[in-house]
Write a protein that holds these residues in place. Structure first.
Motif, PDB file in Angstrom:
ATOM      1  N   ARG A 204       0.878  -0.923  -0.430  1.00  0.00           N
ATOM      2  CA  ARG A 204      -0.135  -0.464   0.114  1.00  0.00           C
ATOM      3  C   ARG A 204       1.005   1.117   0.244  1.00  0.00           C
ATOM      4  N   ASP A 205       2.024   0.911   0.877  1.00  0.00           N
ATOM      5  CA  ASP A 205       3.046   2.415   1.223  1.00  0.00           C
ATOM      6  C   ASP A 205       3.987   1.718   0.887  1.00  0.00           C
ATOM      7  N   PHE A 206       4.556   2.982  -0.060  1.00  0.00           N
ATOM      8  CA  PHE A 206       6.037   2.191  -0.438  1.00  0.00           C
ATOM      9  C   PHE A 206       6.956   2.947   0.610  1.00  0.00           C
ATOM     10  N   GLN A 207       6.957   3.982   0.461  1.00  0.00           N
ATOM     11  CA  GLN A 207       7.536   4.758   1.559  1.00  0.00           C
ATOM     12  C   GLN A 207       8.059   4.786   2.761  1.00  0.00           C
ATOM     13  N   VAL A 208       7.091   3.774   3.291  1.00  0.00           N
ATOM     14  CA  VAL A 208       7.036   2.932   4.924  1.00  0.00           C
ATOM     15  C   VAL A 208       7.920   2.029   4.621  1.00  0.00           C
ATOM     16  N   ILE A 209       7.709   1.257   3.258  1.00  0.00           N
ATOM     17  CA  ILE A 209       8.723   0.255   3.712  1.00  0.00           C
ATOM     18  C   ILE A 209      10.842   0.715   3.038  1.00  0.00           C
TER      19      ILE A 209
END
Length: 557
Positions: A204-209
């Motif tokens: 869902r959120d690539f930035q978190v990864i």
């Protein structure tokens, strides 16, 4: 991941202590701890949390505190103090032939050499001769060794890369945002040398990864970052690439990013694939092959341009699978240089669903591996006989017999008594082609030799093949019905897939063995199977896919 990080830091500490000239006892304490942690079957953090770390032999309170500090901070006070004196970039200099720790220290202090590139430049300029003990001849050897190391820099063998990839996947799977992950690129193709670990991530959120993986202690540098891709350098040298995918394009990306650029180009041409043919959402990669009316091509073959012609003719090999393997005929025990007992190795094979195994310990000339003389070999047979009465797996009596200059390490009277005889070369790697072929022919012509072990002697990222005429070797193996080994150890993968394909065309028989010295190494079978798949082998081409009774019949032909 914790075990890997701890060993990376402890390894750097041990190396920097050597360069500094620290107490050998202290250095050995770190090296012993590294060996123990490497063999752990549990996360070292679990031992820290339970207060059980000091129960590991050789890890006292001080070292336990250091390990705990690394786990929670990614570093420790001793390491931070050492890198104030010496940059970590000088550690690879310890691998240079002709340079020991004291020379590395002198090169840094007197010539300001901080890494391999520095060493290469100053060797080319003839400046190393300023250091006592380095003459022009030694300088030339150093330069040759540096060039080889630089060629191997930023690369891992398939085993090391697979281990790191699995640890990364396990780490990323813990995030709720991650829906699924798939390995792509050279690692999925089971290439023997990996310079980039690439993962497709649906999330869902690539930035978190991205944020969470960038702070891992194994990460050394951010090379590229945007909302769709993250490329990092690791402290192991190999690059790590994360590619974002949505649910609608996940399998499309897996499909196109598994094969090489040349393979994909020919695939499009051979099967007239047009832009827009794959705009649909697919539930699996096989659905894509079906949509394009292409027979499924296994990932291991997606760098092989010739296989696309076979696919067009609908004549792809029925590739061997991991589950086809019924036993491992090259296993070492603690009778020679293995770590575990015969019973422990046998039970580990039994747990993997095998019907049989063969204990092939080293023979007496290989003293460095505690090779067995005839008396010890016969005592080993007694132990095997007892175990065969107790276990639900058949242990065959074997030996990995050294090929010496003019004979084999056991006489024919002993070889005839063994169930399995593997003949291997462990010395004289620099022999001329004439001498090396003479030695190999002694083994191939012996009627009691069943298998030629790791036939070319190469080490991945370590040593080139012996000087041999491989085609001549294969013709003789076919003539004498000697089986060629695919050695699954990731540092060997010998035979390689190119040689397997050639030998297969010439009519050779194969066996896939692990050469396991530890129980964990039995899992390396999958790497040998990968080589066989890349070499177009089918189940019928590999003799340890046979049942025990059929195997015995084959070996006694």
């Amino acid at each position: 991941m914790n075990n890997l990080i701890v060993n990376l830091v402890l390894g750097d500490i041990a190396s920097l202590l050597k360069i500094k000239g620290a107490n050998n006892y202290k250095i050995r304490a770190y090296e012993n701890a590294i060996a123990k942690i490497k063999n752990l079957d549990v996360d070292i953090k679990d031992l820290v949390d339970k207060g059980e770390l000091t129960e590991i032999s050789g890890i006292g309170k001080s070292l336990a505190n250091t390990i705990q500090e690394i786990i929670f901070t990614g570093s420790c006070e001793e390491y931070d103090n050492l890198i104030k004196e010496y940059p970590p970039s000088i550690i690879p200099l310890l691998k240079v032939s002709g340079i020991g720790p004291s020379k590395v220290k002198l090169l840094y202090n007197k010539l300001n050499i901080e890494d391999l590139e520095d060493l290469k430049r100053k060797a080319e300029l003839g400046q190393l001769t300023q250091i006592s003990g380095i003459g022009a001849k030694t300088e030339g050897k150093i330069l040759s060794s540096v060039n080889k190391l630089l060629d191997e820099t930023d690369k891992l063998d398939l085993g090391e890369a697979s281990l790191l990839s699995n640890k990364l996947k396990t780490y990323l799977d813990k995030f709720k945002d991650v829906h699924r992950i798939k390995v792509i690129g050279s690692l999925r193709r089971k290439e023997e040398i990996i310079n980039k670990i690439s993962l497709i991530i649906e999330c869902r959120d690539f930035q978190v990864i991205s944020k969470n993986i960038k702070i891992l202690p194994i990460i050394s540098e951010i090379l590229e970052e945007n909302n769709q891709k993250l490329i990092l350098n690791s402290k192991l040298g190999v690059k790590i690439e994360l590619i974002r995918a949505s649910s609608s394009d996940f399998w499309n990306k897996v499909f196109w990013l598994t094969g090489t650029e040349e393979y994909n180009k020919k695939l499009k041409s051979v099967f007239s694939i047009r832009q827009g043919d794959l705009e649909n959402k697919f539930e699996s990669e096989k659905n894509i092959f079906n949509k394009l009316n292409i027979p499924y091509i296994i990932p291991e073959l997606r760098s092989d341009l010739e296989i696309l012609d076979r696919a067009r003719e609908d004549s792809l090999p029925l590739s061997i699978k991991n589950e086809d393997i019924k036993g491992d005929l090259h296993i070492h025990s603690n009778w020679s240089d293995g770590r575990y007992t015969i019973e422990e190795m046998a039970r580990a094979c039994q747990n993997r669903g095998y019907e049989y195994l063969s204990i092939c310990d080293h023979t007496h000339s290989l003293t460095i591996a505690n090779g067995l003389d005839v008396d010890r070999l016969k005592r080993q047979w007694e132990e095997i006989d007892k175990l065969n009465e107790e276990l639900n797996i058949r242990i065959l009596k074997g030996a990995e017999v050294d090929i010496l200059n003019d004979s084999l390490d056991y006489g024919d009277n002993i070889l005839e008594s063994l169930d399995v005889v593997i003949a291997s070369i462990h010395s004289g790697f620099g022999d001329s082609q004439e001498d090396m072929m003479k030695r190999i022919m002694i083994a191939l012509n012996n009627p009691y030799v069943d298998i030629l072990g790791h036939p070319t002697g190469r080490l991945v990222l370590g040593r080139a093949s012996y000087n041999i005429n491989f085609e001549k070797l294969v013709h003789k193996a076919v003539e004498t019905n000697t089986i060629l080994e695919i050695n699954s150890a990731p540092k060997r993968l010998d035979l390689n897939s190119h040689n397997v394909k050639l030998a297969h065309k010439l009519g050779a028989n194969f066996i896939i063995n692990t050469d396991a010295h530890k129980m964990k190494q039995l899992d390396n079978m999958k790497f040998g199977v990968g080589v066989a798949r890349k070499g177009w082998l089918e189940k019928e081409d590999v003799i340890n896919t046979l049942s025990l009774s059929d195997l015995k019949d084959f070996l006694t032909k």
